[in-house]
Every structure is written in C-alpha cells, then in structure tokens.
Write a protein that holds these residues in place. Structure first.
Motif, PDB file in Angstrom:
ATOM      1  N   ASP A 243      -4.048 -24.712 -46.460  1.00  0.00           N
ATOM      2  CA  ASP A 243      -4.685 -24.535 -47.771  1.00  0.00           C
ATOM      3  C   ASP A 243      -6.180 -24.270 -47.614  1.00  0.00           C
ATOM      4  O   ASP A 243      -6.755 -23.422 -48.304  1.00  0.00           O
ATOM      5  CB  ASP A 243      -4.498 -25.784 -48.637  1.00  0.00           C
TER       6      ASP A 243
ATOM      7  N   GLY B  72      -6.776 -20.677 -46.504  1.00  0.00           N
ATOM      8  CA  GLY B  72      -6.533 -19.741 -47.592  1.00  0.00           C
ATOM      9  C   GLY B  72      -7.676 -19.748 -48.593  1.00  0.00           C
ATOM     10  O   GLY B  72      -8.145 -18.688 -49.041  1.00  0.00           O
TER      11      GLY B  72
ATOM     12  N   THR C 242       0.621 -20.492 -42.602  1.00  0.00           N
ATOM     13  CA  THR C 242      -0.686 -20.161 -43.203  1.00  0.00           C
ATOM     14  C   THR C 242      -0.628 -18.926 -44.102  1.00  0.00           C
ATOM     15  O   THR C 242       0.381 -18.225 -44.169  1.00  0.00           O
ATOM     16  CB  THR C 242      -1.760 -19.990 -42.103  1.00  0.00           C
ATOM     17  N   HIS C 243      -1.774 -18.658 -44.751  1.00  0.00           N
ATOM     18  CA  HIS C 243      -1.854 -17.620 -45.784  1.00  0.00           C
ATOM     19  C   HIS C 243      -1.522 -16.235 -45.257  1.00  0.00           C
ATOM     20  O   HIS C 243      -1.124 -15.354 -46.001  1.00  0.00           O
ATOM     21  CB  HIS C 243      -3.264 -17.608 -46.372  1.00  0.00           C
TER      22      HIS C 243
END
Lengths: 252, 252
Positions: free
Chosen positions: A190, A193, B78-79
């Motif tokens: 998070d 991102g 992850t993103h």
C-alpha cells in the motif's frame, strides 16, 4: 503543453537457439541499459524463430509503434541467417551487396582464406542501408532508416551499440535509484502504491529477494527528472523508516 | 497425410525490470527447455511492460496463434503486479478471489504476520481459473484453459513448471545433437545448407565461438525423429571430416 516527447524502441531477437533454450539471450539487457542512457525507452521485445515470414511480420508490426527498431541475430554466413532478407522483404526493397561492406570483408578475410560466397552473404544489406562498424569480426551491422540490424553474439552486438552511442535522437536519460529493505513486499504494498501515486513523474518497481534466510525487497524508482526522483526516494525512505523497516541504499 | 501435429506455445515475459535492463530474464530458457521435453515448440516470446493495455493486447495476439500461452511475472502483491487483471480483461471474465488460493495464503501467512489486503491480491484469479501449486512461497500460479500464469522469480517459475510436467498434450519431444568443429562457419556454410536440405526432418543451427585464440562453431541438429537425427549427424560428421575439419562430439 509541456508534455515531454517519449522516444521508444522495439527489439527483435532472432534465432531458434534462443527459442529452443540452447542459448541464454544477453542482448535484451545490454540494449535496454544502452537505450536508457540515450533517453529512449525499450517498449517491447519479441523473440522470433529463423522463419522468414515470421520475421517479416514482426518487423512490420513492431516498427509501426516505436521510433526505433533493433534486431539481433541472423546476420552470419550460414543458411539460417536470413535477417537481411526478412528486413528487406518487410521494407519492400531489394537485397544488394554493399560495396564498402564487401571491401571490409575482403580486407578482413585476406589473411583468413579469402572471401567465399558464404562470407559475401555478410555484405548484403537492404537497399539504402548504411553500415554499422564492427571492429571485431569484419561483418558489419546495418542501419536502414530507423531500423538497426545487429549481430547476435553479445560482445559484437555491444560493440555495434557503442558505435551508435550519441547518434540517435532521444529524450532525457532514464535515471534510477534503488533502496533495499528487509521486509516482505506484501507488508508495504500500500505504501508503494500511495507514494507512486503522489509522484507521477516516477515509477516504482518492487523486486523481492531471499538472503541470509530472510525476506527482503529492492524498490527501484525510475524517472527522467532528478528532482522528482530525489523527492520520491526521500518520501519512500521516510515512509519505510516510520513503519519500522530497516532500509539500505542501493539495494542488493 | 502422415504429417505430425506440431504443438506450439507462446510466452509473455511481463515486467518493466526486464525492459529496463535491471533484471536478466532466465525464464525464457527454462520454459523453452521444459517445452522441448513436453513435445511443444516455443514459437514466440514477447517481453511487455507493466501496462494493462499492452499486456491485454499481447495476450490476445499471441494466444490466437499457439496451442498454449505462458506468462511469467506480475503476480506478486504490489501495485505493479497486474497480470491477473490483464489476462482477465483479455478473456472477458471477472477477477475473483479463489477460495483455495485464499486458504493456502492464510495458512502460509499464519506465522508470517497474517493475510493483509496486499497478500490477498495473490489469491485473485481470472474466473474459471485453477491453481498451479507453488510449494515455495504460498502464492500459486494459475491455469485458465490453455493459459498458464506463472511467477517471475526463476526458481518459483521452474517449480511451477515442474508441477505441470506431463499435464499438457504435446507431440514427440524435440531431441538434439551437437557437434563442435574447429572451423569458421563461413567455411562450411554450403555444406550445412546442403545437408539440411537432404534431411528435411532436421534443422541445423550454426553457432560460432572463439576459444584458445581459434575460431570454431557448434552445429546443433534438432529433430523429433531419432533415426533422422542420427542420419543427419552422421552425414554432417562425414562431410566435415572429408573436408579436413577437426570435429568433436557435444560441442563447446
């Protein structure tokens, strides 16, 4: 209106030896790093077999969407070396023997058994092509407009790139910073991102590793803007530190 | 009418880290060798960035022309891990959380800080997908019809392939023989071409090398037919010997 032009390249890796698993390609990474310095982004790579129609198709598809196209492989003297034929077919031009390439090969092979028909194949270029110097083995690479035809042997390909350094128009070089962190990337997903979102001029990549029995990750920030890169790096280091994770510059 | 069915695979290598030159791909060679044993030919590889539309496009273009499609990379927490989203979009199906993948991850992370939202991303599959076991790090690969979604980390990808061994329909395995020769390939190009022509069930690749200050080449013969391979190898050895070149089995 201040959007910067992004320059892109595509690459074709040509050869059954890569698709059969016999040979580990090394030219993708070499070209990619060289392009970063030229301010050109490697946008796509295709690995294709020694089949004329497949190479022609890939040349035409990839060159339609990039500024530059590079090929590696298939420019030697044997029957499976058909890159020049394929690029010529894709461009709709004839294959010709380039006079200077012929002269270079004649000189090179003068003390090596002379220029036979197979060796003369290496002087063939798509009509309109110029030579890319090859100081190592005589047989040159070829530039035809925005297409660059290079050797498959890694040290020769690298040396041909060297001869092209500074010759291509590009944007700002891509620069990067890496920070290593002793954490599972899933702990900080998070955070990554959110920080990438807050720094639109930067991309953050996350690459996990296992060392000394511990899980860690390298976070690589890429940008063409030094200030943006530094700000993003500082933000990431602070966030990871605040969250209690041990970080180290440069990664592993 | 006795033409044998040839089974083919395509591969997408997904990830900015490959296109930036940061990471040297190793999965192409691993998959290629594994496919040889399954009797499936790797017909094309594309390396694409972490951009949803680009992955979707490549999935749909490549799967249209092959029997199987493999992807590596982009299935972490992850993103920038968007492979499942892209394959789902390409197939026109929803992304769902797979109950068994969730259970596997819950068990794996029970002693590792618990299942958070990022980790739960790794339980997402294109609706209709089945799991490919990952004994090493919990997060499974995914099979959806003829599409196989695998990890980017080489030892995990290799282990997922291991779990798939013998599961895919293929033809006869591709077998090969290599002969090394102390000659410039340009000396024997005609010989190679003529012998390949006389042995239509075989392909001959020629790969030059430089060792101990001398020029040599490895000639690799590939076929799915043991008898054809042996006959071609014998013919090539005889031709090279007759021409006065020193050969050695296995190459360098």
């Amino acid at each position: 209106m201040s959007e910067k032009r992004i320059w892109t390249a595509g690459m074709l890796v040509i050869g059954d030896e890569i698709l059969s698993g016999r040979t580990q390609d090394k030219n993708v990474a070499t070209l990619a790093k060289w392009l970063n310095v030229q301010g050109i982004r490697l946008a796509e790579v295709r690995i294709v077999p020694d089949i004329l129609e497949r190479i022609v198709e890939a040349v035409n598809e990839v060159r339609a969407s990039v500024d530059y196209l590079f090929t590696t492989g298939g420019i030697g003297p044997t029957h499976d070396d058909i890159t020049v034929d394929a690029v010529s077919a894709a461009l709709g031009v004839d294959v010709i023997v380039h006079p200077r390439a012929r002269a270079v090969l004649e000189a090179y092979y003068e003390t090596r058994g002379g220029l036979n028909e197979a060796r003369l194949r290496m002087a063939r270029v798509p009509e309109g092509g110029e030579l890319i110097e090859n100081r190592m083995s005589g047989a040159p690479g070829i530039r035809h407009g925005n297409i660059f035809i290079m050797a498959g042997i890694p040290h020769i390909a690298a040396q041909m790139l060297d001869a092209l350094t500074g010759q291509l128009e590009g944007g700002d070089p891509v620069i990067s910073e890496t920070i290593g962190c002793w954490t599972a990337e899933s702990e900080v997903a998070d955070t990554l991102g959110a920080i990438e979102k807050a720094h639109p001029d930067c991309q953050i990549g996350s690459y996990p590793f296992f060392r000394e029995g511990k899980v860690g990750a390298n976070f690589v920030i890429r940008s063409t803007e030094r200030d943006a890169l530094d700000a993003c790096l500082a933000a990431l280091c602070e966030a990871l530190g605040t969250a209690g994770f041990e970080t180290f510059a440069g990664g592993i």
